[in-house]
Design a protein around this motif. Sequence first.
Motif, PDB file in Angstrom:
ATOM      1  N   ASP A 125       0.823  -1.206   0.000  1.00 34.43           N
ATOM      2  CA  ASP A 125       0.000   0.000   0.000  1.00 34.43           C
ATOM      3  C   ASP A 125       0.857   1.255   0.000  1.00 34.43           C
ATOM      4  O   ASP A 125       2.082   1.202   0.189  1.00 34.43           O
ATOM      5  N   GLU A 126       0.207   2.379  -0.194  1.00 35.23           N
ATOM      6  CA  GLU A 126       0.877   3.668  -0.082  1.00 35.23           C
ATOM      7  C   GLU A 126       1.484   3.802   1.308  1.00 35.23           C
ATOM      8  O   GLU A 126       0.886   3.425   2.314  1.00 35.23           O
ATOM      9  N   GLY A 127       2.702   4.342   1.368  1.00 37.51           N
ATOM     10  CA  GLY A 127       3.414   4.487   2.636  1.00 37.51           C
ATOM     11  C   GLY A 127       4.334   3.331   2.946  1.00 37.51           C
ATOM     12  O   GLY A 127       5.190   3.424   3.834  1.00 37.51           O
ATOM     13  N   ASN A 128       4.191   2.226   2.209  1.00 41.85           N
ATOM     14  CA  ASN A 128       5.037   1.052   2.458  1.00 41.85           C
ATOM     15  C   ASN A 128       6.446   1.286   1.931  1.00 41.85           C
ATOM     16  O   ASN A 128       6.654   1.928   0.902  1.00 41.85           O
ATOM     17  N   ASP A 160       1.575  -0.700 -13.107  1.00 40.72           N
ATOM     18  CA  ASP A 160       1.769   0.411 -14.044  1.00 40.72           C
ATOM     19  C   ASP A 160       2.359   1.593 -13.283  1.00 40.72           C
ATOM     20  O   ASP A 160       1.726   2.140 -12.383  1.00 40.72           O
ATOM     21  N   GLU A 161       3.589   1.970 -13.631  1.00 33.45           N
ATOM     22  CA  GLU A 161       4.285   3.023 -12.874  1.00 33.45           C
ATOM     23  C   GLU A 161       3.602   4.386 -12.968  1.00 33.45           C
ATOM     24  O   GLU A 161       3.854   5.264 -12.129  1.00 33.45           O
ATOM     25  N   THR A 162       2.718   4.574 -13.957  1.00 36.11           N
ATOM     26  CA  THR A 162       2.001   5.847 -14.048  1.00 36.11           C
ATOM     27  C   THR A 162       0.938   5.966 -12.959  1.00 36.11           C
ATOM     28  O   THR A 162       0.385   7.049 -12.755  1.00 36.11           O
ATOM     29  N   GLN A 163       0.650   4.851 -12.278  1.00 36.97           N
ATOM     30  CA  GLN A 163      -0.353   4.835 -11.218  1.00 36.97           C
ATOM     31  C   GLN A 163       0.262   4.970  -9.823  1.00 36.97           C
ATOM     32  O   GLN A 163      -0.446   4.877  -8.819  1.00 36.97           O
ATOM     33  N   MET A 164       1.582   5.229  -9.765  1.00 35.90           N
ATOM     34  CA  MET A 164       2.237   5.265  -8.460  1.00 35.90           C
ATOM     35  C   MET A 164       3.497   6.127  -8.493  1.00 35.90           C
ATOM     36  O   MET A 164       3.994   6.479  -9.567  1.00 35.90           O
ATOM     37  N   GLU A 165       3.974   6.465  -7.321  1.00 35.99           N
ATOM     38  CA  GLU A 165       5.248   7.157  -7.160  1.00 35.99           C
ATOM     39  C   GLU A 165       6.022   6.489  -6.034  1.00 35.99           C
ATOM     40  O   GLU A 165       5.445   6.078  -5.025  1.00 35.99           O
ATOM     41  N   GLY A 166       7.347   6.385  -6.211  1.00 37.31           N
ATOM     42  CA  GLY A 166       8.184   5.757  -5.198  1.00 37.31           C
ATOM     43  C   GLY A 166       8.333   4.268  -5.442  1.00 37.31           C
ATOM     44  O   GLY A 166       8.074   3.760  -6.533  1.00 37.31           O
ATOM     45  N   GLY A 167       8.778   3.541  -4.403  1.00 43.82           N
ATOM     46  CA  GLY A 167       8.965   2.102  -4.521  1.00 43.82           C
ATOM     47  C   GLY A 167      10.147   1.714  -5.383  1.00 43.82           C
ATOM     48  O   GLY A 167      10.153   0.629  -5.980  1.00 43.82           O
ATOM     49  N   ASP A 168      11.180   2.565  -5.444  1.00 45.93           N
ATOM     50  CA  ASP A 168      12.346   2.296  -6.276  1.00 45.93           C
ATOM     51  C   ASP A 168      13.352   1.404  -5.540  1.00 45.93           C
ATOM     52  O   ASP A 168      13.380   1.335  -4.309  1.00 45.93           O
ATOM     53  N   PHE A 169      14.200   0.731  -6.315  1.00 41.06           N
ATOM     54  CA  PHE A 169      15.123  -0.288  -5.802  1.00 41.06           C
ATOM     55  C   PHE A 169      16.525   0.295  -5.680  1.00 41.06           C
ATOM     56  O   PHE A 169      17.027   0.937  -6.601  1.00 41.06           O
ATOM     57  N   PHE A 170      17.177   0.059  -4.538  1.00 41.34           N
ATOM     58  CA  PHE A 170      18.560   0.478  -4.317  1.00 41.34           C
ATOM     59  C   PHE A 170      19.360  -0.727  -3.813  1.00 41.34           C
ATOM     60  O   PHE A 170      18.965  -1.365  -2.828  1.00 41.34           O
ATOM     61  N   ALA A 171      20.472  -1.044  -4.477  1.00 39.83           N
ATOM     62  CA  ALA A 171      21.368  -2.116  -4.040  1.00 39.83           C
ATOM     63  C   ALA A 171      22.770  -1.546  -3.871  1.00 39.83           C
ATOM     64  O   ALA A 171      23.178  -0.650  -4.616  1.00 39.83           O
ATOM     65  N   HIS A 172      23.512  -2.068  -2.901  1.00 35.34           N
ATOM     66  CA  HIS A 172      24.846  -1.535  -2.628  1.00 35.34           C
ATOM     67  C   HIS A 172      25.928  -2.473  -3.140  1.00 35.34           C
ATOM     68  O   HIS A 172      25.904  -3.682  -2.883  1.00 35.34           O
ATOM     69  N   LYS A 173      26.883  -1.898  -3.870  1.00 39.53           N
ATOM     70  CA  LYS A 173      27.963  -2.671  -4.479  1.00 39.53           C
ATOM     71  C   LYS A 173      28.858  -3.343  -3.443  1.00 39.53           C
ATOM     72  O   LYS A 173      29.570  -4.291  -3.756  1.00 39.53           O
ATOM     73  N   GLY A 174      28.810  -2.859  -2.217  1.00 42.51           N
ATOM     74  CA  GLY A 174      29.700  -3.376  -1.178  1.00 42.51           C
ATOM     75  C   GLY A 174      29.403  -4.797  -0.746  1.00 42.51           C
ATOM     76  O   GLY A 174      30.211  -5.421  -0.050  1.00 42.51           O
ATOM     77  N   GLY A 175      28.242  -5.308  -1.127  1.00 46.09           N
ATOM     78  CA  GLY A 175      27.917  -6.702  -0.861  1.00 46.09           C
ATOM     79  C   GLY A 175      27.884  -7.049   0.615  1.00 46.09           C
ATOM     80  O   GLY A 175      27.461  -6.264   1.462  1.00 46.09           O
ATOM     81  N   LEU A 176      28.361  -8.259   0.931  1.00 44.29           N
ATOM     82  CA  LEU A 176      28.288  -8.742   2.309  1.00 44.29           C
ATOM     83  C   LEU A 176      29.121  -7.898   3.262  1.00 44.29           C
ATOM     84  O   LEU A 176      28.753  -7.742   4.437  1.00 44.29           O
ATOM     85  N   LYS A 221      10.065   4.431  -0.078  1.00 46.58           N
ATOM     86  CA  LYS A 221       8.655   4.503   0.308  1.00 46.58           C
ATOM     87  C   LYS A 221       7.764   4.758  -0.906  1.00 46.58           C
ATOM     88  O   LYS A 221       8.099   5.531  -1.803  1.00 46.58           O
ATOM     89  N   VAL A 222       6.632   4.063  -0.940  1.00 43.99           N
ATOM     90  CA  VAL A 222       5.611   4.338  -1.954  1.00 43.99           C
ATOM     91  C   VAL A 222       4.865   5.594  -1.513  1.00 43.99           C
ATOM     92  O   VAL A 222       4.128   5.579  -0.527  1.00 43.99           O
ATOM     93  N   THR A 223       5.091   6.682  -2.202  1.00 39.79           N
ATOM     94  CA  THR A 223       4.549   7.971  -1.762  1.00 39.79           C
ATOM     95  C   THR A 223       3.180   8.297  -2.356  1.00 39.79           C
ATOM     96  O   THR A 223       2.484   9.171  -1.854  1.00 39.79           O
ATOM     97  N   LYS A 224       2.810   7.581  -3.425  1.00 40.05           N
ATOM     98  CA  LYS A 224       1.511   7.876  -4.042  1.00 40.05           C
ATOM     99  C   LYS A 224       1.014   6.667  -4.815  1.00 40.05           C
ATOM    100  O   LYS A 224       1.768   6.013  -5.534  1.00 40.05           O
ATOM    101  N   LEU A 225      -0.269   6.343  -4.649  1.00 41.49           N
ATOM    102  CA  LEU A 225      -0.932   5.303  -5.433  1.00 41.49           C
ATOM    103  C   LEU A 225      -2.324   5.786  -5.798  1.00 41.49           C
ATOM    104  O   LEU A 225      -3.007   6.403  -4.978  1.00 41.49           O
ATOM    105  N   THR A 226      -2.742   5.510  -7.007  1.00 38.37           N
ATOM    106  CA  THR A 226      -4.111   5.855  -7.373  1.00 38.37           C
ATOM    107  C   THR A 226      -5.067   4.944  -6.607  1.00 38.37           C
ATOM    108  O   THR A 226      -4.703   3.852  -6.163  1.00 38.37           O
ATOM    109  N   THR A 227      -6.292   5.368  -6.443  1.00 40.65           N
ATOM    110  CA  THR A 227      -7.290   4.622  -5.676  1.00 40.65           C
ATOM    111  C   THR A 227      -7.442   3.195  -6.196  1.00 40.65           C
ATOM    112  O   THR A 227      -7.605   2.970  -7.397  1.00 40.65           O
ATOM    113  N   GLY A 228      -7.356   2.220  -5.286  1.00 39.75           N
ATOM    114  CA  GLY A 228      -7.518   0.820  -5.650  1.00 39.75           C
ATOM    115  C   GLY A 228      -6.269   0.156  -6.183  1.00 39.75           C
ATOM    116  O   GLY A 228      -6.276  -1.047  -6.468  1.00 39.75           O
TER     117      GLY A 228
END
Length: 292
Positions: A125-128, A160-176, A221-228
């Motif tokens: 959901d939004e805020g997750n 559909d990314e046009t229906q939401m904002e946020g939720g992007d992926f970040f990975a660190h090269k430093g590994g373990l 964080k998912v900052t915006k989602l359209t209704t439903g």
Amino acid sequence: MIVLQPETNLANSRIEPLVDGFESVLARLKGGNQYIDITNANEVSGFVKVLDNFLDPSIAKQVYQTALNSKRPLGGYLTFEGEGVYSGDSEMDQFTREIVEELLNSKHILPEGHHGIMVWCLAADEGNEVPYHIDYPELVRYETNILYPPAYGLVYHCTDETQMEGGDFFAHKGGLDHYLQHGFKGRLKEIDPQDPDWIAVDYKFNRMLVYDGRLPHFSTKVTKLTTGCKRVIWAANVYGPHVGPQVALRPDHSESFVRVVNLYQKLGNKLLARKSKVAKMEKENKSSDSKY
């Protein structure tokens, strides 16, 4: 003690002591050290592949609708040998086979030396947001005190990314090494979002990410989602023969996994409370004895 100890084949593994700021209920009951498998599973480390327009969009839509229809996250496991044996929540079986077949045919994951792939899908959901962590089979760590990072990690974007904002992926090269410094959810040391070694990938419909399973990562964080609407992903980890058979028994998020973890937590909390009560009584008795 009512703790299960699955057999794991450690012949080809490198196991090192682990302190990452997390202890399960069972770990607190059992005591002793925790460990991490640092086996070098990939010839090329630190990679993140971004595969746009990965499949026919109907597959992503099917995953999306399945996640929306479910009242909880879903989980399963598919072996690589032959046509593959699927275990876990049946709702994921068909589209998981199609997704994995494409990954194997296009050689984005290599089955050689690996047992199978643990998969799950969930709707947020939004805020997750997903805090900093590395992937591992949760129940195996519960039962053995060993954290097993996968050979590969995968995330498939199904909203559909046009229906939401946020939720992007970040990975660190430093590994373990980075994870061992910062720990579970950054409990040992706060992560620096301005660190140039972060690999950032925007959320986009029908985009597949394939990454080194030892890379710590988080989702914004998912900052915006359209209704439903919900942010839906299909995600997966590839495991070797030293731990894969145990993971397949109760894959993360599957109904059997949830049932066993809930049981462990309930019984574990009762035993911890009893242990604390006994310790308190013993302390009081010693205090009383010292007065005479």
